[in-house]
Write a protein that holds these residues in place. Structure first.
Motif, PDB file in Angstrom:
ATOM      1  N   SER A   1      10.721 -66.637  35.285  1.00  0.00           N
ATOM      2  CA  SER A   1      11.250 -66.464  33.943  1.00  0.00           C
ATOM      3  C   SER A   1      12.114 -65.212  33.889  1.00  0.00           C
ATOM      4  O   SER A   1      11.963 -64.292  34.675  1.00  0.00           O
ATOM      5  CB  SER A   1      10.103 -66.325  32.940  1.00  0.00           C
ATOM      6  OG  SER A   1       9.295 -65.227  33.272  1.00  0.00           O
TER       7      SER A   1
ATOM      8  N   GLU B   1       5.619 -72.369  20.754  1.00  0.00           N
ATOM      9  CA  GLU B   1       4.864 -72.534  21.997  1.00  0.00           C
ATOM     10  C   GLU B   1       3.640 -73.425  21.821  1.00  0.00           C
ATOM     11  O   GLU B   1       2.932 -73.700  22.790  1.00  0.00           O
ATOM     12  CB  GLU B   1       4.396 -71.169  22.509  1.00  0.00           C
ATOM     13  CG  GLU B   1       5.503 -70.182  22.821  1.00  0.00           C
ATOM     14  CD  GLU B   1       6.277 -70.534  24.079  1.00  0.00           C
ATOM     15  OE1 GLU B   1       5.931 -71.537  24.743  1.00  0.00           O
ATOM     16  OE2 GLU B   1       7.235 -69.817  24.398  1.00  0.00           O
TER      17      GLU B   1
ATOM     18  N   LEU C   1       4.143 -67.576  32.308  1.00  0.00           N
ATOM     19  CA  LEU C   1       3.958 -67.374  30.873  1.00  0.00           C
ATOM     20  C   LEU C   1       2.535 -67.717  30.472  1.00  0.00           C
ATOM     21  O   LEU C   1       2.058 -68.831  30.708  1.00  0.00           O
ATOM     22  CB  LEU C   1       4.936 -68.246  30.073  1.00  0.00           C
ATOM     23  CG  LEU C   1       4.771 -68.242  28.548  1.00  0.00           C
ATOM     24  CD1 LEU C   1       4.977 -66.842  27.977  1.00  0.00           C
ATOM     25  CD2 LEU C   1       5.734 -69.237  27.901  1.00  0.00           C
TER      26      LEU C   1
ATOM     27  N   VAL D   1       0.170 -67.854  27.068  1.00  0.00           N
ATOM     28  CA  VAL D   1       0.173 -67.847  25.610  1.00  0.00           C
ATOM     29  C   VAL D   1      -1.270 -67.807  25.138  1.00  0.00           C
ATOM     30  O   VAL D   1      -2.077 -68.670  25.512  1.00  0.00           O
ATOM     31  CB  VAL D   1       0.890 -69.086  25.037  1.00  0.00           C
ATOM     32  CG1 VAL D   1       0.866 -69.052  23.505  1.00  0.00           C
ATOM     33  CG2 VAL D   1       2.326 -69.155  25.546  1.00  0.00           C
TER      34      VAL D   1
ATOM     35  N   ARG E   1       4.413 -73.531  34.892  1.00  0.00           N
ATOM     36  CA  ARG E   1       4.964 -72.246  34.481  1.00  0.00           C
ATOM     37  C   ARG E   1       4.182 -71.629  33.322  1.00  0.00           C
ATOM     38  O   ARG E   1       3.984 -70.419  33.268  1.00  0.00           O
ATOM     39  CB  ARG E   1       6.427 -72.403  34.065  1.00  0.00           C
ATOM     40  CG  ARG E   1       7.052 -71.117  33.541  1.00  0.00           C
ATOM     41  CD  ARG E   1       8.463 -71.347  33.022  1.00  0.00           C
ATOM     42  NE  ARG E   1       9.013 -70.104  32.480  1.00  0.00           N
ATOM     43  CZ  ARG E   1       8.813 -69.701  31.228  1.00  0.00           C
ATOM     44  NH1 ARG E   1       8.090 -70.439  30.404  1.00  0.00           N
ATOM     45  NH2 ARG E   1       9.330 -68.563  30.804  1.00  0.00           N
ATOM     46  N   LYS E   2       3.746 -72.443  32.379  1.00  0.00           N
ATOM     47  CA  LYS E   2       3.157 -71.954  31.136  1.00  0.00           C
ATOM     48  C   LYS E   2       1.705 -72.414  31.009  1.00  0.00           C
ATOM     49  O   LYS E   2       1.399 -73.581  31.234  1.00  0.00           O
ATOM     50  CB  LYS E   2       3.980 -72.476  29.951  1.00  0.00           C
ATOM     51  CG  LYS E   2       3.339 -72.316  28.590  1.00  0.00           C
ATOM     52  CD  LYS E   2       4.229 -72.981  27.540  1.00  0.00           C
ATOM     53  CE  LYS E   2       3.544 -73.127  26.217  1.00  0.00           C
ATOM     54  NZ  LYS E   2       4.387 -73.830  25.226  1.00  0.00           N
TER      55      LYS E   2
END
Length: 289
Positions: free
Chosen positions: A28, A63, A109, A111, A133-134
């Protein structure tokens, strides 16, 4: 985009994580504001600068799911949780896999959500992940380092989520051997949530969710190994039939060889270190560092 949902029924004391098989392993581009509070500064110094990880803890509905009522985490929960996650997940992998390995493949990432994410059927989502990735972690407001036992149980569930998703990143990068696909080739079902833990084990599947498809089977094997001691893992296998145990040992061997041959990681040494860190960790002390 295919989004797999990893459902854990509350009544069975299990968790739910959603997965996305789509490969997205790029780094990122993180822009850091010069004005940082204590939380932002710690994240930048310990996660962003070192591992290129961005953490979102303030409310950002872009998100999250739009059809759920969710809440941001309490600010006093953010650093204690991130510190324990770094110590029990990132650092052991870095020790055994090396700096380049962890910095390259770690999700970019995180969250954080404070509330539970409940479904209409009474199941609860504790984590979701997209594209390697998240990763979204829910229920953070229930993490309290003052209560060691309950918080370590919560941390173990979250580590299962992280190891599961990291396993997807690894096999999306270098595929596991085809022989793993053949061990229980006829045992997969979309109705995995109707299968008991004992029945799954007896059929050669480490969890009911691992019956969804072969990729989930592979990463569930990884996550279960790495969130239990060797003795605990052996005890889990004993809950199933002798035939199931043989199938599970075959899968375990393939996973262990994959880690060693592809990533040069002894999964059993990693397993032992993660277990030791969690057992010896004083959550209050870590949170106050």
């Amino acid at each position: 985009m295919k989004l797999y949902k990893y459902i854990f029924l509350i009544l069975l004391a299990t968790t739910f994580v959603a997965c996305d098989d789509e490969e997205d392993l790029g780094k990122s581009n993180i822009v850091i504001d010069d004005t940082k509070n204590e939380i932002d500064q710690w994240i930048y110094d310990n996660l962003t600068k070192t591992y290129n990880i961005e953490v979102k803890y303030e409310w950002d509905d872009t998100e999250l799911e739009n059809d759920k009522v969710l809440a941001a985490p309490a600010l006093d929960k953010v650093l204690p949780f991130l510190k324990t996650l770094k110590k029990s997940w990132i650092e052991p992998y870095e020790i055994h896999g090396g700096e380049t390995f962890i910095r390259t493949y770690i999700p970019k990432l995180l969250v954080l959500v404070g509330s539970r994410n409940m479904n209409d059927d009474g199941t609860m989502v504790q984590g979701t992940a997209v594209g390697g990735r998240k990763v979204v972690i829910y229920q953070l407001n229930e993490f309290d380092p003052e209560y060691q036992n309950s918080s370590k149980a919560f941390l173990k569930r979250m580590l299962h989520v992280m190891h599961h998703e990291f396993g997807h990143i690894l096999h999306q990068t270098v595929m596991y051997p085809d022989e793993f696909k053949l061990v229980t080739a006829g045992g997969y079902t979309s109705a995995w949530m109707n299968v008991s833990e004992t029945d799954a084990l007896s059929e050669g599947f480490i969890t009911p969710y691992s019956k969804l498809d072969v990729d989930e089977n592979f990463v569930e094997t990884i996550a279960t190994i790495l969130t239990n001691s060797k003795d605990q893992y052996d005890a889990i296998l004993l809950r199933g039939s002798s035939a199931g145990q043989k199938l599970l040992r075959t899968k375990e061997e393939i996973v262990a060889n994959y880690f060693q041959d592809v990533w040069h990681i002894d999964i059993y040494a990693l397993q032992a270190d993660i277990y030791k860190v969690i057992q010896e960790m004083d959550l209050e002390e870590v949170a106050g560092e």
